[in-house]
Scaffold this motif. Structure first.
Motif, mmCIF file in Angstrom:
data_model
loop_
_atom_site.group_PDB
_atom_site.id
_atom_site.type_symbol
_atom_site.label_atom_id
_atom_site.label_comp_id
_atom_site.label_asym_id
_atom_site.label_seq_id
_atom_site.Cartn_x
_atom_site.Cartn_y
_atom_site.Cartn_z
ATOM 1 N N ARG A 144 11.532 8.785 1.010
ATOM 2 C CA ARG A 144 12.002 9.872 0.143
ATOM 3 C C ARG A 144 13.433 10.271 0.481
ATOM 4 N NH1 ARG A 144 8.015 13.290 0.813
ATOM 5 N NH2 ARG A 144 8.972 14.347 2.593
ATOM 6 N N VAL A 145 13.758 10.323 1.765
ATOM 7 C CA VAL A 145 15.125 10.658 2.162
ATOM 8 C C VAL A 145 16.097 9.618 1.628
ATOM 9 C CG1 VAL A 145 16.668 10.856 4.138
ATOM 10 C CG2 VAL A 145 14.448 11.978 4.189
ATOM 11 N N MET A 146 15.764 8.338 1.746
ATOM 12 C CA MET A 146 16.651 7.280 1.262
ATOM 13 C C MET A 146 16.825 7.363 -0.257
ATOM 14 S SD MET A 146 17.692 5.603 3.896
ATOM 15 C CE MET A 146 17.607 7.092 4.891
ATOM 16 N N ALA A 147 15.733 7.634 -0.965
ATOM 17 C CA ALA A 147 15.816 7.719 -2.426
ATOM 18 C C ALA A 147 16.660 8.909 -2.863
ATOM 19 C CB ALA A 147 14.412 7.812 -3.017
ATOM 20 N N TYR A 148 16.482 10.056 -2.219
ATOM 21 C CA TYR A 148 17.256 11.241 -2.582
ATOM 22 C C TYR A 148 18.737 11.055 -2.261
ATOM 23 C CZ TYR A 148 13.016 14.034 -3.390
ATOM 24 O OH TYR A 148 11.844 14.538 -3.882
ATOM 25 N N GLU A 149 19.026 10.462 -1.115
ATOM 26 C CA GLU A 149 20.420 10.244 -0.751
ATOM 27 C C GLU A 149 21.113 9.326 -1.753
ATOM 28 O OE1 GLU A 149 22.242 11.582 1.510
ATOM 29 O OE2 GLU A 149 20.729 12.745 2.584
ATOM 30 N N TYR A 150 20.436 8.271 -2.159
ATOM 31 C CA TYR A 150 21.041 7.363 -3.142
ATOM 32 C C TYR A 150 21.179 8.041 -4.499
ATOM 33 C CZ TYR A 150 21.789 3.208 -6.014
ATOM 34 O OH TYR A 150 22.315 2.288 -6.893
ATOM 35 N N ALA B 9 0.826 -1.208 0.000
ATOM 36 C CA ALA B 9 0.000 0.000 0.000
ATOM 37 C C ALA B 9 0.858 1.256 0.000
ATOM 38 C CB ALA B 9 -0.924 -0.011 1.217
ATOM 39 N N LEU B 10 1.894 1.266 0.816
ATOM 40 C CA LEU B 10 2.799 2.424 0.834
ATOM 41 C C LEU B 10 3.508 2.575 -0.507
ATOM 42 C CD1 LEU B 10 4.307 4.692 2.369
ATOM 43 C CD2 LEU B 10 5.960 2.960 3.085
ATOM 44 N N TYR B 11 3.935 1.467 -1.097
ATOM 45 C CA TYR B 11 4.648 1.528 -2.374
ATOM 46 C C TYR B 11 3.728 2.047 -3.477
ATOM 47 C CZ TYR B 11 7.634 0.055 -6.237
ATOM 48 O OH TYR B 11 8.410 0.037 -7.360
ATOM 49 N N ALA B 12 2.504 1.511 -3.534
ATOM 50 C CA ALA B 12 1.580 1.943 -4.580
ATOM 51 C C ALA B 12 1.209 3.410 -4.410
ATOM 52 C CB ALA B 12 0.323 1.074 -4.552
ATOM 53 N N PHE B 13 1.195 3.901 -3.173
ATOM 54 C CA PHE B 13 0.822 5.291 -2.925
ATOM 55 C C PHE B 13 1.960 6.250 -3.246
ATOM 56 C CE2 PHE B 13 0.286 9.019 -0.217
ATOM 57 C CZ PHE B 13 -1.024 9.366 -0.484
ATOM 58 N N CYS B 14 3.184 5.889 -2.928
ATOM 59 C CA CYS B 14 4.310 6.836 -2.988
ATOM 60 C C CYS B 14 5.228 6.641 -4.186
ATOM 61 C CB CYS B 14 5.145 6.726 -1.710
ATOM 62 S SG CYS B 14 4.240 7.098 -0.201
ATOM 63 N N ALA B 15 5.399 5.413 -4.663
ATOM 64 C CA ALA B 15 6.444 5.138 -5.651
ATOM 65 C C ALA B 15 6.275 5.915 -6.955
ATOM 66 C CB ALA B 15 6.523 3.633 -5.920
ATOM 67 N N PRO B 16 5.083 5.971 -7.571
ATOM 68 C CA PRO B 16 4.987 6.687 -8.853
ATOM 69 C C PRO B 16 5.413 8.148 -8.758
ATOM 70 C CG PRO B 16 3.050 5.319 -8.500
ATOM 71 C CD PRO B 16 3.808 5.310 -7.210
ATOM 72 N N ALA B 17 4.914 8.860 -7.740
ATOM 73 C CA ALA B 17 5.300 10.272 -7.596
ATOM 74 C C ALA B 17 6.759 10.411 -7.214
ATOM 75 C CB ALA B 17 4.414 10.948 -6.546
ATOM 76 N N VAL C 284 14.523 4.830 -6.311
ATOM 77 C CA VAL C 284 13.278 4.540 -5.606
ATOM 78 C C VAL C 284 13.205 3.063 -5.232
ATOM 79 C CG1 VAL C 284 10.764 4.525 -5.817
ATOM 80 C CG2 VAL C 284 12.084 6.459 -6.679
ATOM 81 N N GLU C 285 13.609 2.202 -6.153
ATOM 82 C CA GLU C 285 13.587 0.771 -5.850
ATOM 83 C C GLU C 285 14.541 0.434 -4.712
ATOM 84 O OE1 GLU C 285 14.301 -3.491 -8.180
ATOM 85 O OE2 GLU C 285 14.184 -1.607 -9.284
ATOM 86 N N ARG C 286 15.727 1.025 -4.715
ATOM 87 C CA ARG C 286 16.684 0.762 -3.638
ATOM 88 C C ARG C 286 16.167 1.298 -2.301
ATOM 89 N NH1 ARG C 286 22.083 -0.274 -4.088
ATOM 90 N NH2 ARG C 286 21.402 -1.162 -6.080
ATOM 91 N N ALA C 287 15.501 2.461 -2.324
ATOM 92 C CA ALA C 287 14.958 3.013 -1.083
ATOM 93 C C ALA C 287 13.875 2.113 -0.503
ATOM 94 C CB ALA C 287 14.399 4.413 -1.343
ATOM 95 N N PHE C 288 13.001 1.583 -1.347
ATOM 96 C CA PHE C 288 11.948 0.705 -0.843
ATOM 97 C C PHE C 288 12.509 -0.660 -0.439
ATOM 98 C CE2 PHE C 288 8.936 3.725 -2.621
ATOM 99 C CZ PHE C 288 7.910 3.658 -1.700
ATOM 100 N N GLN C 289 13.558 -1.115 -1.069
ATOM 101 C CA GLN C 289 14.208 -2.342 -0.605
ATOM 102 C C GLN C 289 14.761 -2.159 0.801
ATOM 103 O OE1 GLN C 289 17.145 -3.401 -3.520
ATOM 104 N NE2 GLN C 289 15.661 -4.205 -4.969
ATOM 105 N N LEU C 290 15.376 -1.011 1.038
ATOM 106 C CA LEU C 290 15.876 -0.722 2.378
ATOM 107 C C LEU C 290 14.730 -0.580 3.371
ATOM 108 C CD1 LEU C 290 18.413 -0.168 4.053
ATOM 109 C CD2 LEU C 290 18.200 2.244 3.451
ATOM 110 N N ALA C 291 13.611 -0.008 2.922
ATOM 111 C CA ALA C 291 12.448 0.118 3.800
ATOM 112 C C ALA C 291 11.877 -1.248 4.168
ATOM 113 C CB ALA C 291 11.379 0.972 3.124
#
Length: 307
Positions: A104-110, A52-60, A79-86
């Motif tokens: 978002r922080v993890m995705a931006y940092e990567y 649910a979190l992935y479907a809500f946040c990943a596209p944007a 984004v994929e790496r950030a959600f893998q870490l999540a």
């Protein structure tokens, strides 16, 4: 913004649908919705809550990361790496007050990691945006320093306020305001029609929405995270076994007592130097002649006569 993963899941399943703008911001009704009393629903499994979190946040988030980096593949990978870490830290992320902000922080940092410049595929230029105005804005964004670009995207794109932007970028509020003003000044200088923050917000949203950027399926992200976790677990076990073996071999072959080192050689004084043989004296000549005339074999060689 939503402060609990269960609110995200409620919006995606039992509650009213959430319409998200291309830049990933929420409306005022959606901000207030998590504080409303929600009907009782069946508890979600961790996989369902993550999906649910992935479907809500990943596209944007993919579109936001594309504006941040200017590279489509890197945006999807970040984004994929950030959600893998999540997913690896899901007990921590599930109870976080802002799970979307955590990801978002993890995705931006990567995405902003300086090591990407050494990758072969990142040395080739990216395909430009189809719209000419979008190309101009993307070119200006990529000329901004990464801290200013990130601050501008969070404030004018995502819609965070100044303290939230400062907290997410790990900077003080005055520093964040200085970065934002500098970024706006550069954009206004090169693109005067975007001097108004509302126009800049709309242009960022349209630029992000013009690209067809698709995120991977949540099931593949979860399986990739589990494979990565298994790989690093096995690597850690192999390293530990190798370290134990090396330590045991060292203990087995190491000396058990102290062996003093061999002292270096010292020069002996008073020894005459080695020289070649010179001529024989008369006594030495007489002795050599006498030895030649004596018997070469027989008992005299064993028991010589005593005179």
């Amino acid at each position: 913004m939503c402060r609990s993963i269960y609110n995200y899941a409620y919006f995606r399943t039992k509650g009213r649908p959430v319409k998200q703008s291309p830049d990933g911001s929420l409306t005022q009704d959606q901000v207030a919705a998590p504080h409303e009393e929600l009907p009782a629903t069946a508890p979600l499994t961790p996989a369902q809550a993550f999906d649910a979190l992935y479907a809500f946040c990943a596209p944007a988030l993919v579109r936001q990361t594309y504006l941040l980096t200017g590279r489509r593949q890197l945006a999807r990978e970040s984004v994929e790496r950030a959600f893998q870490l999540a997913w690896q830290r899901w007990p921590e992320v599930a109870v976080d007050r802002d799970p979307a902000g955590w990801v978002r922080v993890m995705a931006y940092e990567y995405a902003l990691s300086p090591w990407h410049r050494f990758r072969p595929r990142h040395r080739n230029p990216e395909a430009p945006v189809a719209d000419s105005s979008g190309r101009a804005l993307m070119a200006v964004l990529q000329r901004l320093p990464p801290p200013q670009r990130r601050t501008l995207l969070l404030y004018d794109g995502v819609g965070l306020d100044l303290p939230e932007t400062a907290a997410e970028t790990e900077a003080s509020t005055p520093t964040t305001a200085y970065r934002l003003m500098n970024a706006r000044a550069v954009i206004a200088e090169r693109l005067p029609e975007l001097a108004d923050p509302s126009s800049l917000h709309e242009r960022l949203a349209s630029l992000a929405g013009s690209e067809r950027l698709r995120a991977a399926k949540p099931s593949s992200v979860r399986s990739g995270s589990e494979r990565r976790a298994r790989f690093w677990t096995r690597a850690a076990i192999a390293f530990t076994v190798a370290l134990i073996g090396t330590t045991a071999l060292t203990l087995r072959t190491a000396p058990t007592h102290y062996e003093p080192p061999v002292a270096p050689g010292a020069e002996v004084q008073g020894v005459p130097p080695r020289v070649g043989q010179g001529p024989l004296s008369e006594a030495e000549e007489s002795l050599r002649q006498k030895l030649r005339e004596s018997a070469g074999s027989g008992p005299e060689r064993v028991a010589p006569l005593v005179r």
